[in-house]
Scaffold this active site. Structure first.
Site, short mmCIF file in Angstrom:
data_model
loop_
_atom_site.label_atom_id
_atom_site.label_comp_id
_atom_site.label_asym_id
_atom_site.label_seq_id
_atom_site.Cartn_x
_atom_site.Cartn_y
_atom_site.Cartn_z
CD GLU A 216 -7.14 -4.11 10.97
OE1 GLU A 216 -6.76 -2.93 10.90
OE2 GLU A 216 -8.33 -4.44 11.12
CG HIS A 255 13.27 8.00 4.96
ND1 HIS A 255 13.38 6.89 4.17
CD2 HIS A 255 13.42 9.06 4.15
CE1 HIS A 255 13.62 7.28 2.92
NE2 HIS A 255 13.64 8.59 2.89
#
Lengths: 307, 514
Positions: A216, A255
């Site tokens: 996945e 981030h």
């Protein structure tokens, strides 16, 4: 103990008197799993489908002898305590079925398991089945279905999606491909035994000649399987499928993931890495049985064994 | 991941011992000006939104005085940042920066532990900075049982040759940051930039934090109403759906609204999945046929029939749907008649007038398909059910045929109102209540409701079904809300029995194609 088990493996079910615990105790017993004890605090002395119930895992060990595997059907918020209890009582293989176990609890279970030499599958897993021999968890739902859906043969199946684990197994069986081991690693981002661990276990399993892996998007599991192939630690023929090709990629909020992981985790990245490592990557889910069947024919291996 | 606003995250940092800029949140330009007066001097006005890249989108503005702060806030409040409409701004003192740095935390799925990342360069464009200056980025796994030791933080800083007084201040900041993340169970977090001011202070100038969804229940103080990975505030429908999820832990429930404000006839489908992997595959099949997903609701892991019913009602409450599509992996371990009964009850209550394809393979699929066929035969909509031997791709293709051939202009009759009479015999179930019109039961020949109940909840008394168990046991879950009694009564009895399963916040009139 490894991730591999059979009808001799001594199993305890934690939370055996609950809704799921009772139903899946019946599944496991009828299928052939050696369920020797159940645990629910405050319910010692009862029995569920003939399985004696104890107040603690340690009490179960004292009464019935060492336990090798525990299947946990306990509300998510209490799973950490249940897992620690089993590990501290010497159980070396845990199957943590519930969904929504807090992430930091999973990290703590992982650290404790590693310290004590135990392994776990899940959380958020249907469990595992060794076709024709034994099942741990809820895979198949009931014994008659499990016998009907999982044919015995040479192919190991590992998947990150529970429903797809059963589906691909059934469709493989319909195409004449039987299975040696079926493992749902669990749907969460951090699981006890991700795909790379499962591939190593299947590499060591003499009954497994080839592997079907359902991956996945997200996490680095499939990329690490590619690394295992490239470094020669996982050598068996591999058919791989990655879900989420058309999924909308989420808007990232932080981030940190990008800084650490670079391009890993994406559908394109996983497919490319697995192809480079020599896996047969199938784009269309419905093609998996045919591709696997073809692979076995090339290997000169019979797809199905009568149990 | 349940995201926190910048001002919320900063409050947690401050409680954990980190220094944050002076300031607070404003919901109006006037309030922003007042805060600027309180702070004195130049300020920065920042949009509060769960997105990155606010500065480049104009969501961060500097203001030298209160009138300018008012103007900046007026420009930002109401602004659209990606999917997010800004409602509040954070007004803070403007810092005199000497240096910008970065600290972040993620969960490492390989090592199964938190990982702390520090960069001696920070600020806007941190991902590019890290790519261009990998030598300025250091990281360390953190032992979950030990936590982050000060020496480990110092080690990181030494590797970047950060020494002396700054090393001491940053060491304390890093350890405090980790502890805040651990205490509040952050799945990801970052301070960017972590700044050194001209007067030598270390402050968290900006902070993003996302809490582990599964741990939100342990942190009521954070005020997270929906523990979900959203990049926008939850819609009213999502809020209603989340109450179902929070109120019934039998199986999984997950609802996401994927589209809003689309016209009728635009091939938007209400999607009812079962399991993440099977749902993704099934949605892929729909998308490849040119459909759009209006909403996504996942019921899996052995959900109760009542939960599936609520899912279907929530899906169908969205207006302008062209079809209903239910599909999971195709081979479910759970008994599928529960899902079938939940769907039938929902479809009947809204008097479904759309085409629907239900892929319901798995245990007891034959019985599930029969329940669906029998329970929807008289509805204006068309419901087709398929088992495990039919693929999602085939089902999506069948939906195309049904939608293309459907007459959406035919006005459907309004749904019936299955309200029980005021004097009905009633008792509570685990998430709703059951009502029986005993007057109608007296005319019923066989009382099929009693035999239909697998849990022995009902018994006959003078020809009328009544509780066979204590009301407390039934309320605690002895009645599993399997809906078998209601369907038996509707089709074999006199339509006297009704299970009321409230969905607070659900729009009053179901949409389905209006």
């Amino acid at each position: 103990m490894s991730l591999l088990f059979d009808e001799k493996t001594k199993v305890v079910i934690q939370g055996i008197t609950g809704r799921e615990g009772q139903a899946r105790a019946l599944l496991m017993k009828e299928y052939g799993t050696n369920v020797v004890a159940g645990v629910t605090p405050g319910r010692a002395g009862q029995n569920v489908h003939g399985v004696p119930v104890f107040d603690t895992v340690q009490e179960a060990v004292d009464q019935v002898g060492p336990l090798e595997a525990s299947v946990i059907f306990i509300p998510a918020a209490l799973c950490k305590a249940a897992a620690f209890e089993a590990i501290d009582a010497g159980v070396k293989l845990l199957v943590i079925v519930p969904d929504r176990v807090p992430l930091y609890d999973v990290l703590e279970i992982a650290a404790h398991a590693q310290a004590k030499g135990a392994r776990f599958v899940g959380p958020n897993t249907l469990g595992m089945i060794t076709p024709g021999r034994a099942v741990l968890g809820m895979i198949g739902g009931r014994a008659a279905s499990a016998r009907d859906w999982f044919k015995v043969g040479p192919v190991g199946v590992a998947s990150r999606s529970g429903g797809m684990t059963t589906a691909v197994s059934y469709y493989l069986g319909r195409a004449g491909v039987g299975l040696s081991r079926v493992i749902h690693v669990g749907g969460d981002s951090v699981v006890g035994s991700p795909h790379p661990d499962v591939m190593l276990a299947l590499e060591a399993d003499p009954g497994t000649k080839a592997v079907v892996m359902l991956g996945e998007i997200g996490t680095t599991q499939e990329e690490r399987v590619a690394e295992l192939r490239e470094t020669g630690r996982f050598t068996k023929p591999l058919v791989a499928w990655i879900g989420g090709a058309a999924a909308k990629s989420g808007t990232r909020f932080s981030h940190a993931g990008a800084i650490v992981e670079g391009g890993r985790g994406s559908w394109d990245g996983k497919v490319a890495r697995l192809q480079e490592a020599g896996a047969r990557v199938v784009e269309n889910f419905d093609d998996i049985p045919q591709v696997t069947s073809q692979l076995l024919a090339e290997m000169g291996i019979k797809g199905q064994v009568n149990p | 991941m349940a995201r926190l606003y910048e001002h919320q995250s900063k409050k947690l940092l401050a409680q954990g011992g980190l220094t944050i800029p002076r300031g607070r949140v404003a919901a109006s330009p006037e309030e922003a000006a007042e805060i600027a007066v309180e702070l004195g001097g130049p300020v920065v006005v920042k949009a509060q939104a769960w997105v990155t890249g606010r500065a480049s989108a104009g969501g961060v503005r500097f203001a030298d005085d209160p009138p300018a702060a008012r103007e900046a806030a007026a420009a930002i409040i109401g602004m659209q940042l990606k999917n997010f409409t800004v409602q509040e701004v954070l007004v803070e003192e403007r810092l005199d920066l000497a240096r910008e740095m970065y600290v972040g935390l993620i969960i490492d799925d390989t090592l199964k532990c938190p990982r702390l990342i520090f960069s001696s360069l920070g600020g806007t464009g941190i991902e590019e900075i890290a790519r261009e200056h990998p030598d300025q980025v250091v990281q360390t796994p953190v032992d979950i049982t030990q936590g982050l030791w000060e020496y480990q933080a110092r080690d990181l800083l030494c590797r970047l040759d950060i020494r002396g007084e700054l090393q001491g201040k940053l060491t304390k900041a890093l350890v405090a940051f980790y502890r805040v993340c651990r205490r509040h169970e952050a799945r990801s977090a970052e301070i960017n930039p972590l700044v050194l001011t001209a007067d030598g202070r270390v402050l968290a100038a900006d902070c993003h934090m996302a809490i582990d969804d599964y741990a939100v229940f342990r942190h009521p103080d954070l005020g997270i109403d929906i523990a979900r990975e959203f990049d926008r505030p939850a819609t009213p429908l999502e809020k209603a759906a989340y109450q179902v999820e929070a109120g019934d832990h039998r199986g999984t429930f997950y609802f996401l609204q994927m589209a809003e404000n689309y016209p009728a006839g635009s091939r938007h489908v209400g999607f009812h999945g079962a399991g993440g992997g099977g749902s993704m595959m099934s949605m892929d099949a729909l998308l490849r046929q040119g459909f759009h997903i209006a909403n996504f609701c996942d019921t899996s892991g052995n959900p109760s029939a009542s939960k599936v019913y609520r899912a279907a009602r929530i899906i169908l409450s969205q207006p302008n749907l062209d079809a209903y599509f239910a599909s999971g992996s195709g081979v479910a371990s759970q008994e599928q008649y529960h899902s079938a009964r939940g769907l039938v009850k929902a479809f009947r209550e809204v008097n479904l007038s759309l085409p629907a394809v239900i892929r319901i393979g798995g245990n007891s699929e034959r019985q599930a398909m029969e329940i669906l066929a029998a329970g929807t035969a008289d509805l204006p909509g068309r419901v087709e059910a398929f088992g495990r031997d039919t693929s999602a791709v085939h089902c999506a293709g069948r939906l195309v045929e049904l939608v293309d051939g459907w007459d959406y202009q035919a006005a459907p009759p309004p749904p019936p109102a299955p309200r029980p009479p005021e004097d009905a015999y009633s008792f509570d179930t685990i998430t709703g209540s059951l009502h029986i019109d005993h007057a109608a039961c007296l005319a019923c020949a066989n009382q099929p409701c009693v035999a239909a109940c697998p849990a022995g909840v009902l018994r006959l008394e003078d020809g009328r079904p009544v509780l066979a168990l204590s009301p407390a046991d039934v309320r605690r879950g002895r009645c599993t809300e399997c809906l078998a009694c209601e369907l038996a009564c509707q089709f074999e009895g006199r339509g006297a029995l009704f299970i009321e399963l409230p969905i607070p916040g659900l729009p009053a009139s179901p949409g389905q194609g209006e």
